[in-house]
Design an enzyme around this catalytic site. Structure first.
Site, PDB file in Angstrom:
ATOM      1  N   ASP A  93       0.798  -1.242   0.000  1.00  0.00           N
ATOM      2  CA  ASP A  93       0.000   0.000   0.000  1.00  0.00           C
ATOM      3  C   ASP A  93       0.826   1.285   0.000  1.00  0.00           C
ATOM      4  O   ASP A  93       1.985   1.310   0.401  1.00  0.00           O
ATOM      5  CB  ASP A  93      -0.980   0.011   1.179  1.00  0.00           C
ATOM      6  CG  ASP A  93      -0.270  -0.130   2.531  1.00  0.00           C
ATOM      7  OD1 ASP A  93       0.694  -0.915   2.632  1.00  0.00           O
ATOM      8  OD2 ASP A  93      -0.676   0.565   3.484  1.00  0.00           O
ATOM      9  N   GLU A 151      -0.765  -1.969   5.113  1.00  0.00           N
ATOM     10  CA  GLU A 151       0.100  -1.913   6.307  1.00  0.00           C
ATOM     11  C   GLU A 151      -0.033  -0.570   7.018  1.00  0.00           C
ATOM     12  O   GLU A 151       0.038  -0.496   8.239  1.00  0.00           O
ATOM     13  CB  GLU A 151       1.568  -2.166   5.929  1.00  0.00           C
ATOM     14  CG  GLU A 151       2.508  -2.308   7.137  1.00  0.00           C
ATOM     15  CD  GLU A 151       2.873  -0.986   7.784  1.00  0.00           C
ATOM     16  OE1 GLU A 151       2.940  -0.933   9.023  1.00  0.00           O
ATOM     17  OE2 GLU A 151       3.080   0.014   7.068  1.00  0.00           O
ATOM     18  N   GLU A 152      -0.219   0.501   6.237  1.00  0.00           N
ATOM     19  CA  GLU A 152      -0.280   1.845   6.838  1.00  0.00           C
ATOM     20  C   GLU A 152      -1.569   2.049   7.633  1.00  0.00           C
ATOM     21  O   GLU A 152      -1.802   3.105   8.187  1.00  0.00           O
ATOM     22  CB  GLU A 152      -0.165   2.928   5.744  1.00  0.00           C
ATOM     23  CG  GLU A 152       1.121   2.875   4.919  1.00  0.00           C
ATOM     24  CD  GLU A 152       2.349   3.374   5.683  1.00  0.00           C
ATOM     25  OE1 GLU A 152       2.215   3.787   6.834  1.00  0.00           O
ATOM     26  OE2 GLU A 152       3.441   3.331   5.081  1.00  0.00           O
ATOM     27  N   ARG A 191      18.075  -7.193  14.588  1.00  0.00           N
ATOM     28  CA  ARG A 191      18.326  -7.527  15.994  1.00  0.00           C
ATOM     29  C   ARG A 191      17.318  -8.557  16.483  1.00  0.00           C
ATOM     30  O   ARG A 191      16.221  -8.651  15.940  1.00  0.00           O
ATOM     31  CB  ARG A 191      18.270  -6.273  16.868  1.00  0.00           C
ATOM     32  CG  ARG A 191      16.885  -5.694  17.005  1.00  0.00           C
ATOM     33  CD  ARG A 191      16.899  -4.311  17.631  1.00  0.00           C
ATOM     34  NE  ARG A 191      17.653  -4.231  18.870  1.00  0.00           N
ATOM     35  CZ  ARG A 191      17.213  -4.642  20.056  1.00  0.00           C
ATOM     36  NH1 ARG A 191      16.018  -5.183  20.167  1.00  0.00           N
ATOM     37  NH2 ARG A 191      17.955  -4.513  21.136  1.00  0.00           N
ATOM     38  N   HIS A 378       7.507   8.853   4.505  1.00  0.00           N
ATOM     39  CA  HIS A 378       6.251   9.626   4.574  1.00  0.00           C
ATOM     40  C   HIS A 378       6.462  11.096   4.174  1.00  0.00           C
ATOM     41  O   HIS A 378       5.568  11.908   4.353  1.00  0.00           O
ATOM     42  CB  HIS A 378       5.574   9.530   5.959  1.00  0.00           C
ATOM     43  CG  HIS A 378       5.140   8.128   6.309  1.00  0.00           C
ATOM     44  ND1 HIS A 378       4.158   7.863   7.232  1.00  0.00           N
ATOM     45  CD2 HIS A 378       5.536   6.922   5.858  1.00  0.00           C
ATOM     46  CE1 HIS A 378       3.999   6.534   7.331  1.00  0.00           C
ATOM     47  NE2 HIS A 378       4.830   5.955   6.504  1.00  0.00           N
TER      48      HIS A 378
HETATM   49 NI    NI Z   1       6.235   1.402   5.703  1.00  0.00          NI
END
Ligand code: NI
Length: 406
Positions: A93, A151-152, A191, A378
């Site tokens: 997305d 996902e956003e 990590r 963004h």
């Molecule tokens: Ni992202």
């Protein structure tokens, strides 16, 4: 266009050579996807493009999962005593941002932009799929590709899991990456344990009693109450959370009043809460409510609070993190190339997959200030160094070979 790695060793392996010859196509797919950005759960052109490519390469896949999601599987032909399933997840997305870059592959959709690099994630997964389909003899077991919507927000991972994407064949482990402009090209942030934070949100309305600005004793001033609430909320992290744990309480929005000489009846605020430690789940929420309730009670105001969780923390399995780290060390420059100090209080719905199966999510450095490719995610001028696309494919391919062949 750079077609070599910053770490370009004299002896390019066979895997790397194959991926480098695929690199121009991966860049082309990324740019095509970049030109047609789509918001969460509306990734129709993107999904159609992925499906068309998978069909073209003869890769078995299912479309329309959680609206626009796709799951594809490739079975290796190498023999092994234990045939496992490794999933690779990519989000598809874009964001409601007007692109300000002036590039040939600029967004053609007004007000929508791939400003987080998910176009790159999709292209990397496609490149990995094409490579693996053409080299099935090099791995045992099965690779499952999960192309995920939204996902956003509001989040496509959870509905895809509910639709059964981790079953049949059952996924043993999962990996995923985020192109990361907070890290330079040629580095990998990986990590064990928490990589990204839990995300929770709240809206609160302070209900006072409005009146004349010169006659405060007849009112309950919602602005004064809200100001105390905003300050006191900061004591949750400062005084209630163990200082060894990281957490954030941010009030990002505060609205009240219409005129300087009028005492506001109500004040509205909204905020975000972040933390890594799962033990803080529920605790910060409880403290937020206690702080608001206590201050309102002391001032004669009442309140209305809505509080909800968005994503859990993104927590990597130690063995899977070790796998990604060992593989990445072959792809990027070491020892400086592996960056374990890469935690961020940003959130990710990859976290839902990692709650179901052991896995590793990692950051692939993609910033290149020399090419003016270092704007933050963004930002309307976000873009990344496309050399990272080939590095992402190589890390995925090597993870597949190492995990499934061992
Ligand atoms: Ni992202």
């Amino acid at each position: 266009m750079v077609s070599t790695f910053p770490s370009a060793s004299a002896d390019l392996s066979r895997v790397r050579q194959d991926i480098l010859s695929l690199h121009p196509q991966i860049i082309e797919w990324r740019r095509l996807i970049h030109q047609k950005p789509e918001l969460g759960f509306k990734e129709e052109i993107t999904s159609e493009f992925i499906s068309q490519k998978l069909s073209e390469w003869g890769i078995e896949h299912q479309t329309g999962i959680a609206k626009t999601g796709i799951v594809a599987t490739i079975k290796g032909s190498k023999s092994a005593s234990d045939r496992r399933v490794l999933a690779i997840r990519a989000d598809m997305d874009a964001l409601p941002i007007q692109e300000l870059n002036q590039v040939s592959y600029c967004s053609q959709h007004d007000g929508v932009m791939h400003a987080c690099g998910h176009d790159g994630h999709t292209a990397i997964a496609l490149g990995t799929a094409k490579y693996l389909q053409e080299h099935r003899d090099r791995f045992a077991g099965t690779v499952k590709f999960i192309f995920q919507p939204a996902e956003e927000g509001p989040g496509g991972a959870k509905p895809m899991i509910e639709a059964g994407v981790l079953k049949n064949p059952d996924v043993d482990a999962i990996i995923g990456l985020h192109l990361w402009n907070n890290l330079p090209l040629g580095t990998v942030g990986v990590r064990a344990g928490a990589l990204m934070a839990a995300v929770e949100s709240f809206h609160c309305t302070i209900l006072g009693k409005g009146g004349h600005g010169a006659i405060p004793h007849q009112t309950v001033d919602s602005v004064v109450v809200a100001a105390q609430v905003v300050n006191a909320l900061q004591t949750i992290v400062a005084r209630n959370v163990n200082p060894i744990d990281s957490a954030v309480v941010t009030v990002g929005e505060l609205h009240a009043g219409t005129k300087g000489n009028v005492i506001a009846d109500t004040a509205r605020m909204s905020g975000t809460v972040r933390y890594f430690n799962l033990e803080l789940k529920g605790f910060i929420q409880q403290r937020v409510e206690q702080v608001i309730a206590g201050i309102c009670q002391s001032q004669g105001a009442s309140y209305d609070l809505e509080y909800w969780g968005l994503y859990p923390p993104t927590i990597n399995d130690a063995e899977m993190a070790e796998l990604v780290q060992s593989v990445a060390a072959e792809v990027v420059e070491t020892p400086l190339g592996i960056v374990p100090e890469c935690q961020t209080m940003g959130g990710e719905d990859m976290s839902y997959f990692l709650q179901e199966v052991p896995g590793c999510y990692f950051f692939l450095g993609s910033a290149n200030p020399q090419k003016d490719l270092a704007y933050p995610h963004h930002h309307p001028r976000f873009d990344f160094d496309e050399t990272a696309l080939a590095m992402g494919v190589e890390i995925f391919v090597r993870c597949v070979e190492k995990y499934l062949n061992s």
